[in-house]
Design an enzyme around this catalytic site. Structure first.
Site, mmCIF file in Angstrom:
data_model
loop_
_atom_site.group_PDB
_atom_site.id
_atom_site.type_symbol
_atom_site.label_atom_id
_atom_site.label_comp_id
_atom_site.label_asym_id
_atom_site.label_seq_id
_atom_site.Cartn_x
_atom_site.Cartn_y
_atom_site.Cartn_z
ATOM 1 C CE LYS A 65 21.553 17.579 9.942
ATOM 2 N NZ LYS A 65 22.979 17.902 9.819
ATOM 3 C CG ASN A 86 22.144 13.901 6.207
ATOM 4 O OD1 ASN A 86 22.250 12.681 6.239
ATOM 5 N ND2 ASN A 86 22.854 14.653 5.392
ATOM 6 N N GLY A 126 31.680 20.070 20.049
ATOM 7 C CA GLY A 126 30.236 19.899 19.882
ATOM 8 C C GLY A 126 29.824 18.449 20.068
ATOM 9 N N GLY A 128 26.244 17.468 19.009
ATOM 10 C CA GLY A 128 24.930 17.302 18.392
ATOM 11 C C GLY A 128 24.990 16.264 17.281
ATOM 12 C CE1 TYR A 224 25.801 27.599 4.530
ATOM 13 C CE2 TYR A 224 26.285 25.432 5.440
ATOM 14 C CZ TYR A 224 25.376 26.372 5.005
ATOM 15 O OH TYR A 224 24.042 26.092 5.048
ATOM 16 N N GLY A 245 32.639 24.797 5.848
ATOM 17 C CA GLY A 245 31.675 23.702 5.712
ATOM 18 C C GLY A 245 31.043 23.546 4.334
HETATM 19 P P1 ATR Z 1 23.746 19.847 14.907
HETATM 20 O O1 ATR Z 1 22.660 18.895 14.535
HETATM 21 O O2 ATR Z 1 24.164 20.745 13.774
HETATM 22 O O3 ATR Z 1 24.920 19.166 15.518
HETATM 23 P P2 ATR Z 1 22.782 20.607 17.497
HETATM 24 O O4 ATR Z 1 22.327 19.219 17.741
HETATM 25 O O5 ATR Z 1 21.852 21.725 17.861
HETATM 26 O O6 ATR Z 1 23.133 20.857 15.982
HETATM 27 O O7 ATR Z 1 24.180 20.784 18.266
HETATM 28 C C1 ATR Z 1 24.797 22.011 18.417
HETATM 29 C C2 ATR Z 1 26.102 21.874 19.215
HETATM 30 O O8 ATR Z 1 26.660 23.189 19.366
HETATM 31 C C3 ATR Z 1 25.907 21.328 20.612
HETATM 32 O O9 ATR Z 1 27.023 20.518 20.930
HETATM 33 C C4 ATR Z 1 25.910 22.593 21.483
HETATM 34 O O10 ATR Z 1 26.343 22.407 22.791
HETATM 35 P P3 ATR Z 1 25.328 21.823 23.924
HETATM 36 O O11 ATR Z 1 25.291 20.353 23.695
HETATM 37 O O12 ATR Z 1 25.956 22.205 25.194
HETATM 38 O O13 ATR Z 1 24.016 22.512 23.682
HETATM 39 C C5 ATR Z 1 26.930 23.437 20.743
HETATM 40 N N1 ATR Z 1 26.770 24.864 21.012
HETATM 41 C C6 ATR Z 1 25.789 25.683 20.560
HETATM 42 N N2 ATR Z 1 25.990 26.950 21.013
HETATM 43 C C7 ATR Z 1 27.139 26.923 21.745
HETATM 44 C C8 ATR Z 1 27.886 27.909 22.468
HETATM 45 N N3 ATR Z 1 27.496 29.182 22.499
HETATM 46 N N4 ATR Z 1 29.019 27.529 23.082
HETATM 47 C C9 ATR Z 1 29.432 26.243 23.025
HETATM 48 N N5 ATR Z 1 28.763 25.255 22.366
HETATM 49 C C10 ATR Z 1 27.635 25.590 21.740
#
Ligand code: ATR
Length: 277
Positions: A65, A86, A126, A128, A224, A245
């Site tokens: 994205k 997206n 989160g 991301g 989801y 979701g």
């Molecule tokens: P999206 O585009 O769907 O937001 P992404 O950019 O890969 O996907 O973001 C995933 C989020 O999930 C991130 O905030 C990630 O935390 P980090 O920034 O520390 O990587 C979080 N995440 C993924 N696995 C995790 C875990 N096991 N525990 C806590 N946070 C997690």
């Protein structure tokens, strides 16, 4: 035949082909929906050849994205604010980027919470691309208190600092005592991480584990699959309203499909195409 499709990696679990094929069939369109499972280094060639390959647009999912932005000629304002797209549309040799995730998220918030967001305490797990869209939607709807919690604190801090509002703050996932306080007072909690996703790295994980919640809390999990994640089970355990979701997925698809085709597909048509466990 003109093509639309989805760019992402992996795409084995995507529901987008089912959703969009139902819309294509509903309107009897002469369109083919493709899956483009691409590495980051393959994006440049994809966009260079897209028009020649009769691609008129498509959606973009994890992890691209943000990666796609540099191949677009124009973005709409939402992409500029959120920093992620997206959807894209190809018209007159130009590639346009859009973000419909924030529209999808906004529509999946129940009216009882949406109508007085300015009075409510919101927590977003989160940082991301999805979290950025969620924070933008909450901000647009006038939420005054948003705590962004992330494992990588710097990313949460970056999102919060984009907004001039002092009510948008960031926390490290390790700050247990501060998080306990935020969660206990939260009216709306959103999980944008992949924790709890059946095909993800931590399918049994639950970011709310061990925390006390308000009984009238609303929890929205962008995951989801499964339909009821450990996060949502925790929300229900305290008597709260648990939302997965699926609605956001469909609303963002509906908005994107309309950008590309000009057709507004009924929500129920798109939803009925999904066979969920
Ligand atoms: P999206 O585009 O769907 O937001 P992404 O950019 O890969 O996907 O973001 C995933 C989020 O999930 C991130 O905030 C990630 O935390 P980090 O920034 O520390 O990587 C979080 N995440 C993924 N696995 C995790 C875990 N096991 N525990 C806590 N946070 C997690």
């Amino acid at each position: 035949m003109n093509k639309i499709g989805i760019i992402g990696n992996p795409l084995s679990h995507t529901l987008s082909p089912d959703i969009h094929n139902s819309a294509i069939k509903h309107f009897g369109l002469d369109l083919f929906f493709k899956k483009w499972e691409l590495e980051k280094k393959e994006l440049k060639e994809f966009f260079l050849n897209a028009k020649e390959n009769n691609v008129i647009g498509g959606c973009v999912t994890v992890p691209h994205k943000e990666n796609v932005l540099k191949y677009f000629d124009f973005y709409d304002d939402s992409v500029k604010r959120i920093g992620a797209a997206n959807w894209f549309k190809i018209e007159d040799d130009k590639i346009f980027g859009f973000n419909t995730d924030y529209i999808g998220f906004k529509k999946s918030i129940p009216d009882s919470k949406l109508n007085n967001l300015s009075q409510l305490n919101c927590v977003v797990f989160g940082s991301g691309g999805s979290a950025k869209a969620v924070v933008e939607a909450l901000f647009i709807k006038n939420a005054q208190n948003i705590s962004i919690i992330n494992r990588t604190f710097l990313k949460a801090e970056e999102i919060a600092s984009k907004y001039s509002s002092s009510g948008i703050t960031s926390l490290n996932l390790n700050s247990i005592d501060s998080i306990r306080h935020e969660i206990k007072n939260a009216d709306l909690i959103v999980n944008t991480t992949s924790v709890g996703m059946s095909s993800g790295p931590d399918p049994d994980g639950n970011l709310l584990k061990g925390y006390e919640l308000k009984s009238n809390v609303t929890g929205i999990d962008l995951v989801y699959s499964p339909k009821k994640t450990p996060f949502l089970k925790n929300i229900s355990k305290f008597g709260g309203q648990a939302i997965n979701g699926i609605d956001m997925l469909i609303y963002q698809a509906q908005a994107g499909f309309e950008i590309i085709t000009g057709k507004n597909c009924p929500f129920e048509i798109m939803k009925s195409a999904l066979k969920l466990n």
